[in-house]
Design an enzyme around this catalytic site. Structure first.
Site, mmCIF file in Angstrom:
data_model
loop_
_atom_site.group_PDB
_atom_site.id
_atom_site.type_symbol
_atom_site.label_atom_id
_atom_site.label_comp_id
_atom_site.label_asym_id
_atom_site.label_seq_id
_atom_site.Cartn_x
_atom_site.Cartn_y
_atom_site.Cartn_z
ATOM 1 N N CYS A 33 -18.339 -8.819 8.191
ATOM 2 C CA CYS A 33 -18.701 -9.113 9.572
ATOM 3 C C CYS A 33 -20.215 -9.278 9.689
ATOM 4 O O CYS A 33 -20.973 -8.822 8.828
ATOM 5 C CB CYS A 33 -18.220 -8.004 10.479
ATOM 6 S SG CYS A 33 -18.908 -6.441 10.020
ATOM 7 N N TYR A 172 -4.631 -10.852 5.254
ATOM 8 C CA TYR A 172 -5.446 -9.626 5.257
ATOM 9 C C TYR A 172 -4.593 -8.393 5.540
ATOM 10 O O TYR A 172 -3.942 -8.309 6.586
ATOM 11 C CB TYR A 172 -6.525 -9.798 6.326
ATOM 12 C CG TYR A 172 -7.487 -8.641 6.539
ATOM 13 C CD1 TYR A 172 -8.043 -7.947 5.484
ATOM 14 C CD2 TYR A 172 -7.867 -8.288 7.827
ATOM 15 C CE1 TYR A 172 -8.947 -6.917 5.698
ATOM 16 C CE2 TYR A 172 -8.773 -7.261 8.064
ATOM 17 C CZ TYR A 172 -9.309 -6.579 6.994
ATOM 18 O OH TYR A 172 -10.208 -5.566 7.213
ATOM 19 N N HIS A 175 -8.295 -2.140 5.132
ATOM 20 C CA HIS A 175 -9.171 -1.376 6.033
ATOM 21 C C HIS A 175 -8.454 -0.681 7.183
ATOM 22 O O HIS A 175 -9.106 -0.251 8.138
ATOM 23 C CB HIS A 175 -10.268 -2.293 6.614
ATOM 24 C CG HIS A 175 -11.190 -2.851 5.577
ATOM 25 N ND1 HIS A 175 -11.341 -4.193 5.362
ATOM 26 C CD2 HIS A 175 -11.997 -2.234 4.695
ATOM 27 C CE1 HIS A 175 -12.206 -4.396 4.377
ATOM 28 N NE2 HIS A 175 -12.606 -3.217 3.946
ATOM 29 N N ASP A 268 -14.594 1.801 1.891
ATOM 30 C CA ASP A 268 -14.913 0.537 1.232
ATOM 31 C C ASP A 268 -16.430 0.297 1.260
ATOM 32 O O ASP A 268 -17.039 0.001 0.234
ATOM 33 C CB ASP A 268 -14.175 -0.593 1.957
ATOM 34 C CG ASP A 268 -14.295 -1.924 1.239
ATOM 35 O OD1 ASP A 268 -14.544 -1.925 0.029
ATOM 36 O OD2 ASP A 268 -14.147 -2.965 1.901
#
Ligand code: ADP
Ligand code: SF4
Length: 691
Positions: A33, A172, A175, A268
């Site tokens: 991001c 995806y 996360h 992560d």
């Protein structure tokens, strides 16, 4: 060295297939991001283009919402809700392709992770569950029609991705932020149909979506699966040695690329304070390559080419994935190719970049002041147009602000005298990098010190504390004052805007600067943290390490509250508690006496007495600006030839290291510029009035 064959790191520059497409090398900017997203498309394009220019063979988007039922408002991620979103993506792929890199798009449906605050669509999830982040709402359980629709949204978005020119389309499931991951996890999925229960059933939706996306993208596009293979929750979550491996085996042949990592985002993108070593994910993700024949990309804050080569040669990864290292140095691959290893601007693992997204602001980086400024200010991380006139500039103070300004000034063609009072350059970094977990912060100093050492047009004068008179005597007409700041003794801060009255009989009060200077503290110490970033917590840890009994008092409801934005707060709190540090929250310092302090509850004002031997104040800082004030006074009376007199960094306004570096860089770029211009370009929104 400038060609691939001479390069000991040549393996990193081998072309690699991802299904039907070929990446020119193994440098892979994984999706990350930027806080720019759909609202700042031109800034986003320029940022990604800079990565491609810098040598990243694959450059990906951030997560891109595929449908209005996945609406991360107010966060600014990517969007591909309908055809109107395609042109912004086309601009990104065109820019990336210009540098012969591949463009990847991470398509996401966030499910219960997105509150849909903009669209007001009730979020959807495998089962009825509360929405993330304490939003007072629940996601509703998806029925069969919802499941069918979700797959269709993925197909529609995949087709739009192709129209936009992407070479790699992601599905995806990472996360803990994606519906497709939520389906995998028994704690979220208690369905009794064919999409819940057994692992085969929980994987079904991910498998079907992958197959549908494969059919949608056609034969000339790669598909990638981003999968979290371990959540670091033990039995309570997905584990690599258990269902993590089983999922990989079940899907092994479907994606063209496996992008694997650990969940959640805090694991992560772990900070260097909690994961100091490169490749810290290897222990969790290394198994994947043994189970699949397709290439694997993974991350681990890789900045050294030997660590990267080792990952490839030991069969851990095929692609070197990077988000933060590519933010700190978009030209990292090209520097390795050129053998210019020492000029790599290494990520320090501070997560200031991450904090931007969390505070809904454009990305910034401690090490790379040009990050996020590629379009709006036209800044390039490596190349600066020479200034029309070469000036002589004096920079006073060699902390992060002074070092960066001197470096940038010299790159612009000015000749620079950098005067530092101390025996070494680095300023606050020299002290802070000795604190627990902050060793990597030294890279802020080391990178700049090394760069300056090879430049001809910079003189670094150590052990040179300059007074205003000294500065005037140099006759230099452009002066930047970067003399930093000092922590206050009086407790002035958010809770006490006018400070605390501390009587002469009170116990000793220290500041972080006193501790750096070697002050001797009594055994029992109270650290009062009204700053709320890392320093209060890290000093508490440091004092504990040196044998003190430490109590951390804060008016906030937790230790180091702002570090929530850097994904560290819960780790800091756990660390301090595990060390036996007493954390006292929601309390302000009311008064400091000879052997006790009085604390007041910030809500009820109820008083509590605490026995301690000393207080360490971490509340706010005062700029060290007396030299500036004297010069400004002389300048006001037209008694000097100084044309530019400017405070930068903490001397101007104490803040983060990132802000100091940025301040120094900005001042250098603006020397001699007409500041009446708009401060930076803004994305203009085209308004179509509908009546
Ligand atoms: P910033 O984060 O803004 O760069 P720092 O506090 O890290 O600020 O660094 C300020 C630096 O300025 C320190 O290294 C300090 O020794 C130096 N300094 C302070 N006053 C003077 C002075 N009068 N002459 C030269 N150097 C100074
Ligand atoms: Fe690395 Fe910090 Fe820059 Fe993020 S902000 S890329 S963690 S140096």
């Amino acid at each position: 060295m400038n060609n691939k064959t001479d390069n000991p790191f040549a393996v990193l520059f081998e072309p690699m297939d991802i299904g039907p497409v070929t990446a020119r090398n193994r440098f892979y900017q994984v999706p990350h991001c930027t806080g720019l997203g759909h609202a700042n498309p031109q800034a986003e394009v320029a940022l990604r283009a800079t990565k491609a220019e810098g040598g990243w063979g694959v450059v990906c988007t951030q997560e891109v919402e595929i449908h209005p039922s996945s609406d991360l408002t107010p966060y600014l991620e990517g969007r591909l809700w309908d055809d109107a979103d395609i042109p912004a993506h086309r601009a990104m792929t065109d820019a990336v392709h210009e540098h012969n890199s591949l463009a990847g798009i991470e398509l996401v449906h966030n499910g219960q992770h997105a509150a849909n605050l903009g669209t007001r669509i009730p979020p959807i999830a495998p089962s009825h569950r509360p929405v993330d982040l304490y939003h007072p709402m629940q996601a509703r359980a998806m029925d069969k029609q919802d499941i069918k629709q979700l797959k269709q949204w993925y197909v529609d978005a995949a087709k739009r991705s192709r129209q936009a020119g992407y070479d790699i389309v992601y599905v995806y499931a990472g996360h803990n932020m994606a519906t497709l991951m939520h389906f995998l996890l028994p704690r979220y999925n208690d369905r009794s149909d064919e999409y819940g229960g057994s692992l085969v059933n929980r994987v079904r939706l991910l498998k079907e979506t992958l197959s549908d996306v494969r059919d949608a993208v056609g034969a000339d596009c790669g598909i990638a699966l981003r999968l979290a293979v371990d959540e670091l929750l033990g039995d309570a979550g997905l584990q690599a040695h258990d269902e993590g491996s089983e999922i990989v085996s079940m899907l092994a042949d479907i994606p063209d690329l496996w992008d694997v990592n650990i969940s959640g985002w805090d694991n992560d993108s772990a900070t260097a304070r909690f994961e100091p070593d490169e490749g810290y994910q290897e222990q969790y993700t290394a198994f994947v390559k043994k189970l699949v024949k397709k290439p694997v990309v993974g991350v681990g804050r890789f900045t050294s080419p030997s660590a990267m080569v080792s990952q490839i040669n030991r069969g851990v990864l095929d692609f070197i994935g990077a988000a933060r290292p590519s933010i700190a140095d978009p030209f990292l691959p090209n520097k390795i190719l050129a053998g210019d290893i020492e000029s790599i601007r290494e990520c320090i693992g501070c997560n200031i970049c991450v904090s931007s997204d969390n505070v809904v602001a454009p990305i910034r980086c401690t090490q790379n002041p040009t990050m996020g400024e590629e379009w709006r200010r036209g800044w390039h991380p490596e190349f600066s147009p020479k200034s029309k006139t070469a000036e002589q500039v004096l920079v006073v103070g060699a902390g992060p602000a002074g070092l960066e300004s001197a470096l940038q000034l010299s790159r612009l063609g000015h000749s620079v005298m950098l005067a530092e009072a101390g025996l070494d350059v680095g300023g606050r970094i020299l002290n802070e990098c000795k604190l627990p977990g902050l060793a990597s912060y030294r890279r802020v100093r080391d990178y700049r010190q090394l760069q300056l050492s090879v430049l001809q047009n910079v003189d670094v004068l150590l052990d040179n504390k300059l007074s205003a008179t000294d500065i005037l005597e140099t006759q230099i007409q452009h002066v930047f004052i970067a003399t930093g700041s000092l922590w206050r003794h009086d407790g002035l801060g958010r809770q006490h805007p006018k400070g605390l009255a501390i009587g002469s009989a009170a116990m000793p009060v220290f500041t972080p600067d006193d501790i750096y200077a070697g002050a001797t503290l009594p055994n029992s110490v109270l650290v009062y943290d009204d700053d709320h970033y890392y320093l209060g917590g890290v000093l508490a840890e440091s004092l504990h390490q040196s044998g003190h009994a430490v109590t951390l008092v804060t008016p906030a409801n937790c230790a180091s509250a702002w570090t929530d934005h850097t994904l560290e707060q819960h780790k800091i709190q756990a660390q301090l508690l595990n060390l036996g540090i007493n954390i006292v929250t929601a309390q302000e310092l009311h008064s400091i006496n000879e052997n006790t302090v009085l604390l007041a509850n910030v809500y009820s004002q109820q008083l509590t007495e605490l026995d301690v031997g000393a207080v360490v104040m971490v509340t706010s800082r005062s700029p060290v600006d007396s030299v500036y004030e004297e010069l400004a006074f002389v300048q006001l009376r037209d008694e000097t030839k100084i044309k530019t007199l400017q405070r930068i960094g903490d001397c101007l306004a104490p803040s983060t290291v990132a802000a100091a570096v940025y301040s120094g860089h900005l001042a250098a770029r603006e020397l001699g510029c007409d500041k009446a211009n708009q401060i930076y370009r803004r994305e203009s929104v085209q308004v179509n009035f509908h009546r």
